[in-house]
Design an enzyme around this catalytic site. Structure first.
Site, mmCIF file in Angstrom:
data_model
loop_
_atom_site.group_PDB
_atom_site.id
_atom_site.type_symbol
_atom_site.label_atom_id
_atom_site.label_comp_id
_atom_site.label_asym_id
_atom_site.label_seq_id
_atom_site.Cartn_x
_atom_site.Cartn_y
_atom_site.Cartn_z
ATOM 1 N N TYR A 142 0.823 -1.215 0.000
ATOM 2 C CA TYR A 142 0.000 0.000 0.000
ATOM 3 C C TYR A 142 0.859 1.267 0.000
ATOM 4 C CZ TYR A 142 -4.056 -2.953 1.100
ATOM 5 O OH TYR A 142 -5.043 -3.908 1.066
ATOM 6 N N LYS A 192 3.276 -15.304 2.931
ATOM 7 C CA LYS A 192 3.191 -16.130 1.715
ATOM 8 C C LYS A 192 4.626 -16.496 1.349
ATOM 9 C CE LYS A 192 0.750 -17.916 -1.664
ATOM 10 N NZ LYS A 192 -0.095 -19.094 -1.435
ATOM 11 N N ASP A 224 -3.242 -18.079 2.442
ATOM 12 C CA ASP A 224 -4.401 -18.806 1.908
ATOM 13 C C ASP A 224 -4.930 -19.802 2.945
ATOM 14 O OD1 ASP A 224 -1.890 -19.867 1.477
ATOM 15 O OD2 ASP A 224 -2.387 -20.889 -0.384
#
Ligand code: NAD
Length: 357
Positions: A142, A192, A224
């Site tokens: 971001y 991740k 996930d």
């Protein structure tokens, strides 16, 4: 004691829920003999209308000078077609960066009185839920480099860069481990790392921080899997620490498990005790001005402010107790209304809670 609070009501239901939070804070002030002084500031769409920018310099300066900041919500359809850099929501990113708010604390607590609103089967949440999500707030994708470039054969491309430094990960991990020490002594770090280099550094750095907290169990999950586990077995979590973008998504998922978005507070912390406190919901333009907004998330944010910035735990517990008492008595705004309960408006909820302080 005297406390100086910068108050940014913002747009839509922001001013409505902030009004009720102030009502409750004033009740706390009277009961415990504290003086809360409020400095009302502009940010978001209303600041664009009045000052031509979503985050006026005056707001930044006065917020920095305060002991803590309370924020309602910003944004709305009126400003939806503005270019990205000028939208009201940019004010949030600006405030986080300017105030150095690098850690976002979002408790996902399911009140026993509201378990009917939980979309999961009862056995999955038996005995209630209490998860603390610690989201990194001023780094990652971001805030990374972004831009466009022409490709040879695939047209225009756009990119946003995810980058984390050891220092950025360390300081947010420390907050997560400190929280865990006061709770159930478990931290789940979400990344991740099977794909992303930035995640591998994240994981290595969190492991290093964990060495300073031998009593806390550290678990690593891929994002996930974490998304899946949150609905499969949410009770396994105590504190979750994760990056800006993963935290954004997972904290919304966790909030849905608890029922209403109108119930969940948040704190964004800087180094030291300074923080900005706001509900997790947005400006809800669909219900603004109708008296339907649930002010409890904002009122519970005030409870977090008293605890984390002002160190007033008893006062904080008093607010949480008053919210619970109002729920127990059966009062509900439409978002959490179930059969046999009493429908009340935004201001009535504020008054009922203030009375119970
Ligand atoms: P939202 O959170 O404003 O609303 C989502 C849904 O939840 C709506 O149906 C709304 O009526 C309901 N809701 C939200 N808060 C509620 C409350 N306190 N009581 C009862 N119901 C409530 O999200 P959105 O509709 O995606 O966004 C609306 C605007 O808010 C957009 O401009 C968005 O950019 C902005 N936004 C701001 C913030 C912020 O200021 N922190 C956060 C999210 C969205």
């Amino acid at each position: 004691m005297e406390y100086k609070i910068a108050v940014i009501p913002g747009d839509g239901i922001g001013p409505e829920v902030i009004g009720e939070a102030i009502k409750v804070l004033d009740a706390v002030g009277s009961k415990f003999g504290h003086k809360f002084e409020y400095d009302y500031l502009l940010a978001g769409g209303c600041a664009i209308d009045e000052k031509g920018t979503c985050l006026p310099q005056e707001t930044i300066d006065k917020a920095k000078a305060a002991d803590a900041v309370m924020l309602g919500a910003v944004g709305g359809p009126k400003w939806d077609n503005m270019p990205g850099g000028e939208r009201p929501e940019r004010a949030l990113l600006g405030l986080r960066k300017e105030l150095g708010l690098f850690a976002n604390l979002r408790p996902a607590i399911m009140f026993d009185e509201l378990k009917g609103a939980c979309p999961l089967r009862e056995e999955k949440v038996q005995g209630g839920l209490d998860i603390m999500i610690v989201r990194e707030l001023t780094g990652g994708i971001y805030f990374g480099e972004r831009g466009f470039k022409e490709t040879e054969d695939m047209g225009l491309a756009a990119y946003d860069v995810e980058m984390y430094s050891e220092k950025e990960v360390e300081r947010v991990a420390e907050i997560a481990f400190d929280m865990a020490m006061k709770r159930n002594k478990k931290v789940t770090s979400v990344d991740k790392a099977n794909v992303l280099e930035s995640s591998r550094l994240w994981r290595k750095t969190v492991a290093k921080v964990a060495e300073k907290y031998p009593e806390v169990t550290l678990e690593n999950l891929y994002v996930d899997n974490a998304a899946m586990q949150l609905v499969h077995n949410p009770k396994q979590f105590d504190v979750i620490v994760t990056s800006n973008i993963f935290g954004d998504i997972l904290s919304d998922e966790a909030s849905m498990i608890t029922g209403s978005i109108g119930m969940l507070p948040s704190a964004s912390l800087a180094e030291g005790a300074f923080g900005m406190y706001e509900p997790i919901h947005g400006s809800a333009p669909d219900i603004a001005g109708t008296g339907k907004a649930n002010p409890m998330a904002t009122i519970l944010s005030v409870a977090m402010m008293l605890k984390y910035t002002f160190g007033l735990s008893e006062e904080s517990d008093t607010i949480e107790g008053a919210v619970k008492a109002v729920l127990e008595a059966g009062y509900r705004t439409p978002d959490i209304l179930t059969e046999g309960k009493t429908l009340v408006t935004t201001t009535e909820v504020g008054t009922l809670i203030a009375e119970r302080i």
